[in-house]
Design an enzyme around this catalytic site. Structure first.
Site, PDB file in Angstrom:
ATOM      1  N   PRO A   3      -7.748   8.709  -3.156  1.00  0.00           N
ATOM      2  CA  PRO A   3      -9.501   8.145  -3.332  1.00  0.00           C
ATOM      3  C   PRO A   3      -9.831   7.923  -1.851  1.00  0.00           C
ATOM      4  CG  PRO A   3      -8.171   6.272  -4.060  1.00  0.00           C
ATOM      5  CD  PRO A   3      -6.927   7.394  -3.911  1.00  0.00           C
ATOM      6  N   THR A  38      -9.280 -14.939   1.902  1.00  0.00           N
ATOM      7  CA  THR A  38      -8.307 -15.707   2.262  1.00  0.00           C
ATOM      8  C   THR A  38      -7.214 -15.054   3.169  1.00  0.00           C
ATOM      9  OG1 THR A  38      -7.509 -15.626   0.257  1.00  0.00           O
ATOM     10  CG2 THR A  38      -8.587 -17.890   0.671  1.00  0.00           C
ATOM     11  N   ARG A  41       0.785  -1.257  -0.064  1.00  0.00           N
ATOM     12  CA  ARG A  41      -0.148   0.146   0.027  1.00  0.00           C
ATOM     13  C   ARG A  41       0.905   1.228  -0.058  1.00  0.00           C
ATOM     14  NH1 ARG A  41      -3.686   2.280   4.632  1.00  0.00           N
ATOM     15  NH2 ARG A  41      -5.595   3.285   3.740  1.00  0.00           N
ATOM     16  N   ASN A  48      -3.960   8.955   6.588  1.00  0.00           N
ATOM     17  CA  ASN A  48      -2.854   7.886   6.646  1.00  0.00           C
ATOM     18  C   ASN A  48      -2.696   7.722   7.933  1.00  0.00           C
ATOM     19  OD1 ASN A  48      -2.307   7.824   3.733  1.00  0.00           O
ATOM     20  ND2 ASN A  48      -1.009   9.724   3.702  1.00  0.00           N
ATOM     21  N   ASP A 102       7.617   9.760  -5.443  1.00  0.00           N
ATOM     22  CA  ASP A 102       8.872  10.431  -4.948  1.00  0.00           C
ATOM     23  C   ASP A 102       9.012  10.386  -3.671  1.00  0.00           C
ATOM     24  OD1 ASP A 102       6.737  11.614  -3.468  1.00  0.00           O
ATOM     25  OD2 ASP A 102       7.494  13.736  -4.107  1.00  0.00           O
ATOM     26  N   HIS A 132      -6.977  -5.288  -2.406  1.00  0.00           N
ATOM     27  CA  HIS A 132      -7.551  -5.487  -1.033  1.00  0.00           C
ATOM     28  C   HIS A 132      -7.735  -7.021  -1.086  1.00  0.00           C
ATOM     29  CE1 HIS A 132      -9.269  -1.200  -0.743  1.00  0.00           C
ATOM     30  NE2 HIS A 132      -8.031  -1.272  -0.651  1.00  0.00           N
ATOM     31  N   HIS A 182       0.169   4.944  -1.813  1.00  0.00           N
ATOM     32  CA  HIS A 182      -0.245   5.888  -1.182  1.00  0.00           C
ATOM     33  C   HIS A 182       0.818   7.208  -1.501  1.00  0.00           C
ATOM     34  CE1 HIS A 182      -3.473   5.447   1.751  1.00  0.00           C
ATOM     35  NE2 HIS A 182      -3.691   4.482   0.743  1.00  0.00           N
ATOM     36  N   GLU A 222       2.412  13.995   4.732  1.00  0.00           N
ATOM     37  CA  GLU A 222       1.561  13.187   4.120  1.00  0.00           C
ATOM     38  C   GLU A 222       1.089  11.872   5.280  1.00  0.00           C
ATOM     39  OE1 GLU A 222       2.857  11.567   0.278  1.00  0.00           O
ATOM     40  OE2 GLU A 222       3.217  13.594  -0.163  1.00  0.00           O
ATOM     41  N   GLY A 236       3.114  12.253  -7.066  1.00  0.00           N
ATOM     42  CA  GLY A 236       3.991  11.279  -7.803  1.00  0.00           C
ATOM     43  C   GLY A 236       4.684  10.514  -7.001  1.00  0.00           C
TER      44      GLY A 236
HETATM   45  C1  HEM Z   1      -9.546   2.269  -5.590  1.00  0.00           C
HETATM   46  C2  HEM Z   1      -9.436   3.410  -4.442  1.00  0.00           C
HETATM   47  C3  HEM Z   1      -9.012   2.937  -2.971  1.00  0.00           C
HETATM   48  C4  HEM Z   1      -9.679   3.115  -1.745  1.00  0.00           C
HETATM   49  C5  HEM Z   1     -10.811   3.864  -1.659  1.00  0.00           C
HETATM   50  C6  HEM Z   1      -8.841   2.316  -0.793  1.00  0.00           C
HETATM   51  C7  HEM Z   1      -9.232   2.566   0.643  1.00  0.00           C
HETATM   52  C8  HEM Z   1      -8.642   1.572   1.588  1.00  0.00           C
HETATM   53  C9  HEM Z   1      -9.217   1.904   2.942  1.00  0.00           C
HETATM   54  C10 HEM Z   1     -10.116   2.493   3.581  1.00  0.00           C
HETATM   55  C11 HEM Z   1      -8.392   0.780   3.584  1.00  0.00           C
HETATM   56  C12 HEM Z   1      -8.260   0.524   4.935  1.00  0.00           C
HETATM   57  C13 HEM Z   1      -7.556   1.329   5.708  1.00  0.00           C
HETATM   58  C14 HEM Z   1      -7.886   1.373   7.305  1.00  0.00           C
HETATM   59  O1  HEM Z   1      -8.929   0.977   7.808  1.00  0.00           O
HETATM   60  O2  HEM Z   1      -6.730   1.596   8.241  1.00  0.00           O
HETATM   61  C15 HEM Z   1      -7.440   0.285   2.427  1.00  0.00           C
HETATM   62  C16 HEM Z   1      -6.336  -0.654   2.809  1.00  0.00           C
HETATM   63  C17 HEM Z   1      -5.569  -1.212   1.886  1.00  0.00           C
HETATM   64  N1  HEM Z   1      -5.411  -0.714   0.631  1.00  0.00           N
HETATM   65 FE1  HEM Z   1      -6.616   0.628  -0.342  1.00  0.00          FE
HETATM   66  N2  HEM Z   1      -7.918   1.662  -1.379  1.00  0.00           N
HETATM   67  C18 HEM Z   1      -7.928   1.649  -2.660  1.00  0.00           C
HETATM   68  C19 HEM Z   1      -6.957   1.343  -3.474  1.00  0.00           C
HETATM   69  C20 HEM Z   1      -5.801   0.672  -3.336  1.00  0.00           C
HETATM   70  C21 HEM Z   1      -4.768   0.428  -4.306  1.00  0.00           C
HETATM   71  C22 HEM Z   1      -4.730   0.754  -5.548  1.00  0.00           C
HETATM   72  C23 HEM Z   1      -3.969  -0.399  -3.415  1.00  0.00           C
HETATM   73  C24 HEM Z   1      -2.367  -0.898  -3.834  1.00  0.00           C
HETATM   74  C25 HEM Z   1      -1.808  -0.777  -5.152  1.00  0.00           C
HETATM   75  C26 HEM Z   1      -4.386  -0.599  -2.186  1.00  0.00           C
HETATM   76  C27 HEM Z   1      -3.685  -1.294  -1.397  1.00  0.00           C
HETATM   77  C28 HEM Z   1      -4.301  -1.606   0.111  1.00  0.00           C
HETATM   78  C29 HEM Z   1      -4.024  -2.378   0.876  1.00  0.00           C
HETATM   79  C30 HEM Z   1      -2.800  -3.492   0.743  1.00  0.00           C
HETATM   80  C31 HEM Z   1      -4.650  -2.379   2.160  1.00  0.00           C
HETATM   81  C32 HEM Z   1      -4.341  -3.162   3.461  1.00  0.00           C
HETATM   82  C33 HEM Z   1      -3.271  -2.182   4.053  1.00  0.00           C
HETATM   83  C34 HEM Z   1      -3.138  -2.917   5.514  1.00  0.00           C
HETATM   84  O3  HEM Z   1      -3.190  -4.044   5.893  1.00  0.00           O
HETATM   85  O4  HEM Z   1      -2.297  -2.253   6.177  1.00  0.00           O
HETATM   86  N3  HEM Z   1      -5.468   0.250  -2.084  1.00  0.00           N
HETATM   87  N4  HEM Z   1      -7.541   1.046   1.274  1.00  0.00           N
END
Ligand code: HEM
Ligand SMILES: *[C@@H]1O[C@H](CO)[C@@H](O)[C@H](O)[C@H]1NC(C)=O
Ligand SMILES: *[C@@H]1O[C@H](CO)[C@@H](O)[C@H](O)[C@H]1NC(C)=O
Ligand SMILES: *[C@@H]1O[C@H](CO)[C@@H](O)[C@H](O)[C@H]1NC(C)=O
Ligand SMILES: *[C@@H]1O[C@H](CO)[C@@H](O)[C@H](O)[C@H]1NC(C)=O
Ligand SMILES: *[C@@H]1O[C@H](CO)[C@@H](O)[C@H](O)[C@H]1NC(C)=O
Length: 332
Positions: free
Chosen positions: A170, A253, A69, A101, A81, A200, A73, A95, A79
């Site tokens: 987003p 899973t 992730r 974050n 960076d 996700h 971010h 950030e 970008g």
């Molecule tokens: C499409 C728009 C996206 C939204 C709105 C979004 C939103 C979120 C949110 C709300 C969480 C949970 C954060 C929390 O509760 O602390 C999350 C977790 C996560 N997101 Fe996204 N996300 C998006 C796209 C992405 C993308 C593009 C990636 C990677 C390329 C990504 C990778 C992850 C990962 C791996 C987690 C788990 C993080 C962890 O275990 O600490 N997400 N995301």
């Protein structure tokens, strides 16, 4: 070939190579990146990163999502960076401490440890932004995804501004149209958006990230009717309304990079609103369905979209940093 990339079946590798050639000839942003950037200046860089990522994830499999992730971010704000790694100072909020974050991004200590080893091996060479790109690939491959060739040579940025996070990343309540528009601003299309959301399939969310869906859907005190009833019951037990900071696995899973996330979307078992919305659009539904039918297609496409995301050019290039968390004043 990179060791992560070697996990890719040969026919998919060919497709990837074609794509990469096309990308290199057509893109204008960050087209100076190359896969062999450190081959002369730090030949051991890629193996150091991979060894450290392997170690970290073997010790704690749950870190894979956090490490993947960070690159996302990073790239979506200023970008790719390394700005997401910068610490706040007395007079500026970085950030990582912005609302979206803070308390959510993890893995900073691990990145610092990798950076330290790279500085021992090749002082002053490898950028923090490139470390994030490599780590994202190696973390994905470590828990069941395919690797991909990582383009390198990113320049670390000049600053990190907390206020820029709002409006750049987003949000979990964004609908399909808003998500597509956000990704489009970085040269990523609807397919990239749906495919990258497949991240996700690993990692965790805080219970509070889907509380509205459980307890107050559209301000009505009701549960989102589009959520599978048994999932809602389960989540209410695991995530009582007074415990917003509890953690819940995003995918089915727990911890394996597969297509269970998309399978969940097709069976009303998505967690976040931004997940559920992917199947609200005919094209989004088509991608989700295809991913479920052909997991190896998804795993290949994921690498392709990650390469594209990694090309988002830094808007404030500065230079190399000794510590990823600190932007040192320039000498001279
Ligand atoms: C499409 C728009 C996206 C939204 C709105 C979004 C939103 C979120 C949110 C709300 C969480 C949970 C954060 C929390 O509760 O602390 C999350 C977790 C996560 N997101 Fe996204 N996300 C998006 C796209 C992405 C993308 C593009 C990636 C990677 C390329 C990504 C990778 C992850 C990962 C791996 C987690 C788990 C993080 C962890 O275990 O600490 N997400 N995301
Ligand atoms: C998922 O895996 C992590 C790390 O292995 C573990 O701490 C956590 O309890 C698991 N969560 C679920 C819901 O199984
Ligand atoms: C971002 O927006 C939220 C709410 O929309 C606000 O509470 C926060 O102060 C804003 N700024 C930062 C840096 O998080
Ligand atoms: C999506 O969200 C935007 C911004 O909140 C809103 O203007 C738009 O009407 C929404 N679109 C749909 C289809 O709900
Ligand atoms: C939701 O429930 C709370 C507490 O039970 C109550 O105070 C509030 O008026 C309810 N709101 C609606 C829209 O029903
Ligand atoms: C950045 O902040 C973290 C958390 O406060 C701290 O542990 C770390 O030492 C800081 N890094 C530097 C280089 O100052």
């Amino acid at each position: 070939m990179t060791s992560g990339g070697s996990r890719l079946p040969i026919w998919q590798m060919l497709g990837l190579v074609l794509f990469v050639v096309m990308l290199a000839s057509e893109r204008t942003d960050a087209n100076y990146l190359t896969t062999d950037f450190y081959d002369q200046s730090c030949p051991q860089a890629l193996s150091i990163v991979q060894r450290k990522v392997d170690e970290f994830i073997e010790a704690d499999r749950g870190l894979a999502g956090a490490l993947l992730r960070l690159h996302f971010h990073d790239c979506f704000v200023r970008g790719c960076d390394g700005s997401v790694l910068v610490n706040s100072t007395e007079d500026s909020l970085a950030e990582k401490d912005a609302l979206l974050n803070k308390g959510s991004l993890r893995g900073f200590e691990e990145i610092d440890a990798i950076k330290m080893e790279l500085e021992c091996a090749c002082p002053g060479v490898v950028s923090c932004a490139d470390i994030l790109a490599l780590v994202a690939r190696d973390a994905t491959a470590k828990v069941g995804g395919y690797g991909w060739p990582v383009f390198l040579g990113r320049i670390d940025g000049a600053g990190s501004v907390g206020e820029e996070v709002n409006g750049s990343l987003p949000e979990r309540t964004d609908n399909y149209t808003t998500l597509v528009a956000n990704f489009a601003r970085r040269g990523l299309d609807a397919k990239d958006m749906v495919i990258l959301s497949g991240s996700h399939t690993i990692g965790v969310a805080h219970c509070g990230a889907f509380f509205e869906r459980l307890y107050n859907f559209e301000g009505t005190n009701k549960t989102d009717p589009s959520m599978d009833a048994s999932l809602a019951t389960f989540l209410k037990k695991r995530c009582p309304i007074d415990k917003p900071f509890g953690l819940m696995a995003l995918g089915g899973t727990n911890g394996t990079f597969d297509t269970d996330y998309y399978q969940n979307l097709l069976t009303k078992r998505g967690l976040l609103e931004s997940d559920v919305t992917l199947t609200s659009d005919p094209y989004g539904l088509e991608i989700v369905t295809k991913a479920v039918e052909d997991p190896s297609w998804f795993l290949t496409e994921f690498g392709i979209s990650m390469i594209k995301m990694g090309f988002i050019e830094g808007t404030h290039p500065y230079g190399w940093r000794k510590h990823c968390a600190v932007i040192e004043p320039r000498e001279k």
